[in-house]
Write a protein that holds these residues in place. Structure first.
Motif, PDB file in Angstrom:
ATOM      1  N   GLN A 102       0.829  -0.893   0.138  1.00  0.00           N
ATOM      2  CA  GLN A 102       0.198   0.322   0.130  1.00  0.00           C
ATOM      3  C   GLN A 102       1.429   1.312   0.103  1.00  0.00           C
ATOM      4  O   GLN A 102       1.828   1.169   0.849  1.00  0.00           O
ATOM      5  CB  GLN A 102      -0.785   0.370   1.039  1.00  0.00           C
ATOM      6  N   PRO A 103       0.444   2.865  -1.095  1.00  0.00           N
ATOM      7  CA  PRO A 103       1.013   3.435  -1.161  1.00  0.00           C
ATOM      8  C   PRO A 103       1.235   4.089   0.558  1.00  0.00           C
ATOM      9  O   PRO A 103       0.436   4.039   0.984  1.00  0.00           O
ATOM     10  CB  PRO A 103       0.964   3.895  -2.118  1.00  0.00           C
ATOM     11  N   GLY A 104       1.993   4.918   0.100  1.00  0.00           N
ATOM     12  CA  GLY A 104       2.160   5.758   1.684  1.00  0.00           C
ATOM     13  C   GLY A 104       3.492   5.311   3.181  1.00  0.00           C
ATOM     14  O   GLY A 104       2.721   6.061   3.715  1.00  0.00           O
ATOM     15  N   ASP A 105       4.007   4.980   2.569  1.00  0.00           N
ATOM     16  CA  ASP A 105       5.070   3.792   3.240  1.00  0.00           C
ATOM     17  C   ASP A 105       4.055   2.492   4.181  1.00  0.00           C
ATOM     18  O   ASP A 105       4.468   3.179   5.264  1.00  0.00           O
ATOM     19  CB  ASP A 105       5.438   4.763   3.588  1.00  0.00           C
ATOM     20  N   GLN A 106       3.081   2.515   3.705  1.00  0.00           N
ATOM     21  CA  GLN A 106       1.885   1.693   4.314  1.00  0.00           C
ATOM     22  C   GLN A 106       2.358   0.001   4.067  1.00  0.00           C
ATOM     23  O   GLN A 106       1.373  -0.498   4.757  1.00  0.00           O
ATOM     24  CB  GLN A 106       0.805   2.143   4.095  1.00  0.00           C
ATOM     25  N   THR A 107       2.826  -0.485   3.022  1.00  0.00           N
ATOM     26  CA  THR A 107       3.044  -1.876   2.730  1.00  0.00           C
ATOM     27  C   THR A 107       3.895  -2.507   4.271  1.00  0.00           C
ATOM     28  O   THR A 107       4.712  -1.659   4.889  1.00  0.00           O
ATOM     29  CB  THR A 107       4.548  -2.092   1.937  1.00  0.00           C
ATOM     30  N   PHE A 108       3.334  -4.410   4.563  1.00  0.00           N
ATOM     31  CA  PHE A 108       3.811  -4.188   5.940  1.00  0.00           C
ATOM     32  C   PHE A 108       3.926  -5.959   5.105  1.00  0.00           C
ATOM     33  O   PHE A 108       3.070  -6.423   4.824  1.00  0.00           O
ATOM     34  CB  PHE A 108       3.387  -3.265   7.274  1.00  0.00           C
ATOM     35  N   LEU A 109       4.533  -6.158   6.024  1.00  0.00           N
ATOM     36  CA  LEU A 109       4.164  -8.246   6.292  1.00  0.00           C
ATOM     37  C   LEU A 109       4.683  -8.157   7.832  1.00  0.00           C
ATOM     38  O   LEU A 109       4.690  -7.456   8.240  1.00  0.00           O
ATOM     39  CB  LEU A 109       6.354  -8.273   5.921  1.00  0.00           C
ATOM     40  N   GLY A 110       3.516  -9.379   7.877  1.00  0.00           N
ATOM     41  CA  GLY A 110       3.113  -9.084   9.346  1.00  0.00           C
ATOM     42  C   GLY A 110       2.368 -10.673   9.649  1.00  0.00           C
ATOM     43  O   GLY A 110       2.441 -11.375   8.519  1.00  0.00           O
ATOM     44  N   GLY A 111       2.585 -11.053  10.643  1.00  0.00           N
ATOM     45  CA  GLY A 111       1.758 -12.281  11.102  1.00  0.00           C
ATOM     46  C   GLY A 111       1.563 -12.819  12.685  1.00  0.00           C
ATOM     47  O   GLY A 111       1.987 -11.732  13.615  1.00  0.00           O
ATOM     48  N   GLY A 112       0.965 -13.431  12.894  1.00  0.00           N
ATOM     49  CA  GLY A 112       0.663 -13.031  14.096  1.00  0.00           C
ATOM     50  C   GLY A 112      -0.762 -13.548  14.589  1.00  0.00           C
ATOM     51  O   GLY A 112      -1.822 -13.993  14.008  1.00  0.00           O
ATOM     52  N   MET A 113      -1.035 -13.437  16.316  1.00  0.00           N
ATOM     53  CA  MET A 113      -2.948 -14.112  16.647  1.00  0.00           C
ATOM     54  C   MET A 113      -3.468 -12.941  16.309  1.00  0.00           C
ATOM     55  O   MET A 113      -3.152 -11.874  16.845  1.00  0.00           O
ATOM     56  CB  MET A 113      -2.202 -14.807  18.696  1.00  0.00           C
ATOM     57  N   TRP A 114      -4.776 -12.906  15.206  1.00  0.00           N
ATOM     58  CA  TRP A 114      -5.098 -11.500  15.382  1.00  0.00           C
ATOM     59  C   TRP A 114      -7.163 -12.232  15.857  1.00  0.00           C
ATOM     60  O   TRP A 114      -7.581 -11.487  16.641  1.00  0.00           O
ATOM     61  CB  TRP A 114      -5.502 -11.421  13.869  1.00  0.00           C
ATOM     62  N   GLU A 115      -7.564 -12.611  14.849  1.00  0.00           N
ATOM     63  CA  GLU A 115      -8.462 -13.531  15.190  1.00  0.00           C
ATOM     64  C   GLU A 115      -9.201 -14.628  15.921  1.00  0.00           C
ATOM     65  O   GLU A 115      -8.714 -15.928  14.693  1.00  0.00           O
ATOM     66  CB  GLU A 115      -9.719 -13.012  13.099  1.00  0.00           C
ATOM     67  N   VAL A 116      -8.663 -14.809  17.194  1.00  0.00           N
ATOM     68  CA  VAL A 116      -8.991 -16.582  17.237  1.00  0.00           C
ATOM     69  C   VAL A 116      -9.993 -16.706  18.199  1.00  0.00           C
ATOM     70  O   VAL A 116     -10.562 -15.806  18.326  1.00  0.00           O
ATOM     71  CB  VAL A 116      -7.377 -16.621  18.062  1.00  0.00           C
ATOM     72  N   THR A 117      -9.979 -18.261  18.419  1.00  0.00           N
ATOM     73  CA  THR A 117     -11.220 -18.275  19.236  1.00  0.00           C
ATOM     74  C   THR A 117     -11.555 -18.287  20.706  1.00  0.00           C
ATOM     75  O   THR A 117     -10.186 -18.062  21.125  1.00  0.00           O
ATOM     76  CB  THR A 117     -12.079 -19.839  19.036  1.00  0.00           C
ATOM     77  N   THR A 118     -11.868 -18.504  20.978  1.00  0.00           N
ATOM     78  CA  THR A 118     -12.102 -18.643  22.643  1.00  0.00           C
ATOM     79  C   THR A 118     -11.183 -19.858  23.464  1.00  0.00           C
ATOM     80  O   THR A 118     -10.187 -19.398  24.511  1.00  0.00           O
ATOM     81  CB  THR A 118     -13.151 -18.538  23.327  1.00  0.00           C
ATOM     82  N   GLU A 119     -11.368 -20.769  22.376  1.00  0.00           N
ATOM     83  CA  GLU A 119     -10.565 -21.785  23.187  1.00  0.00           C
ATOM     84  C   GLU A 119      -9.173 -21.467  22.620  1.00  0.00           C
ATOM     85  O   GLU A 119      -8.019 -21.846  23.701  1.00  0.00           O
ATOM     86  CB  GLU A 119     -11.085 -23.021  22.562  1.00  0.00           C
TER      87      GLU A 119
END
Length: 223
Positions: A102-119
């Motif tokens: 995404q332009p405007g220096d908004q490009t990123f690489l990411g990873g991790g716990m974001w949308e997880v269940t209660t369990e």
């Protein structure tokens, strides 16, 4: 990546309507092909140190079309091109390497716990309560921390039920999301070695995504 890709996305952000998009469909197709080329390169290179199965570029690419049914924002298109790279692609349900251009220096690489269940969240907290050192060693590793210096995502304001307020790992136990990202400037995105920069980030991110996938998914399958 081609600088024309960023230019197209900048124009799309200013003209986010179907008429403009249809008139500039060829520019979109060129930008999409540019992104697909990058994703193809990353799949080939990541496949050298991680079993991605038979994942294809089309399995990883996210649609540019927004689902506006439940959104106040009725813009029909996203302002970015994105892909989820991992075994099974974007729809695997597991934690992958997420790349958003995404332009405007908004490009990123990411990873991790974001949308997880209660369990899943309960499993994560149980693991932290039992042995937080494994995760802390991964995210505290010098090179990882330099590339991914900040934890992103939401936390509880109070301690989760069942855990003491004076628990030594209070901040990790409060986490509802645990996501790391590294941003790239537009200049970096347009550089010839952008793919290799992202690949370096993926290699650094791998121990963390491996750990989180084990805790959230694989550990439960073993029992």
């Amino acid at each position: 990546m081609d600088s024309k890709t960023l230019h197209f996305l900048s124009q799309l952000a200013e003209n986010n309507n179907r008429e403009w998009f249809q008139e500039n469909k060829k520019l979109y197709e060129a930008a999409k092909a540019d992104m697909e080329k990058l994703v193809g390169y990353l799949i080939a290179e990541v496949g050298k140190f991680e079993d991605l199965g038979n994942v294809q570029v089309k399995d990883c690419m996210l649609r540019i079309y927004r689902d506006v049914r439940f959104s106040k924002n009725k813009d029909p298109y996203k302002k970015n091109l994105a892909a989820g790279i991992g075994p099974g692609g974007k729809s695997s349900g597991k934690i992958d390497y997420y790349l958003q251009v995404q332009p405007g220096d908004q490009t990123f690489l990411g990873g991790g716990m974001w949308e997880v269940t209660t369990e899943q969240l309960a499993r994560f907290r149980q693991e932290i309560d039992y042995n937080a050192q494994e995760l802390k060693a991964i995210i505290g590793e010098k090179e990882f921390h330099a590339y991914f210096p900040e934890i992103h995502g939401d936390s509880l304001k109070t301690m989760p039920k069942g855990y003491s307020k004076d628990h030594p790992e209070i901040e990790l136990l409060k986490r509802k999301q645990l996501f790391f990202m590294h941003r790239y400037t537009d200049k970096e995105v347009a550089s010839k070695d952008f793919g290799d920069q992202v690949l370096k980030g993926i290699q650094l991110l791998k121990p963390f995504t491996d750990y989180m996938n084990y805790v959230l998914y694989e550990e439960a399958e073993e029992h």
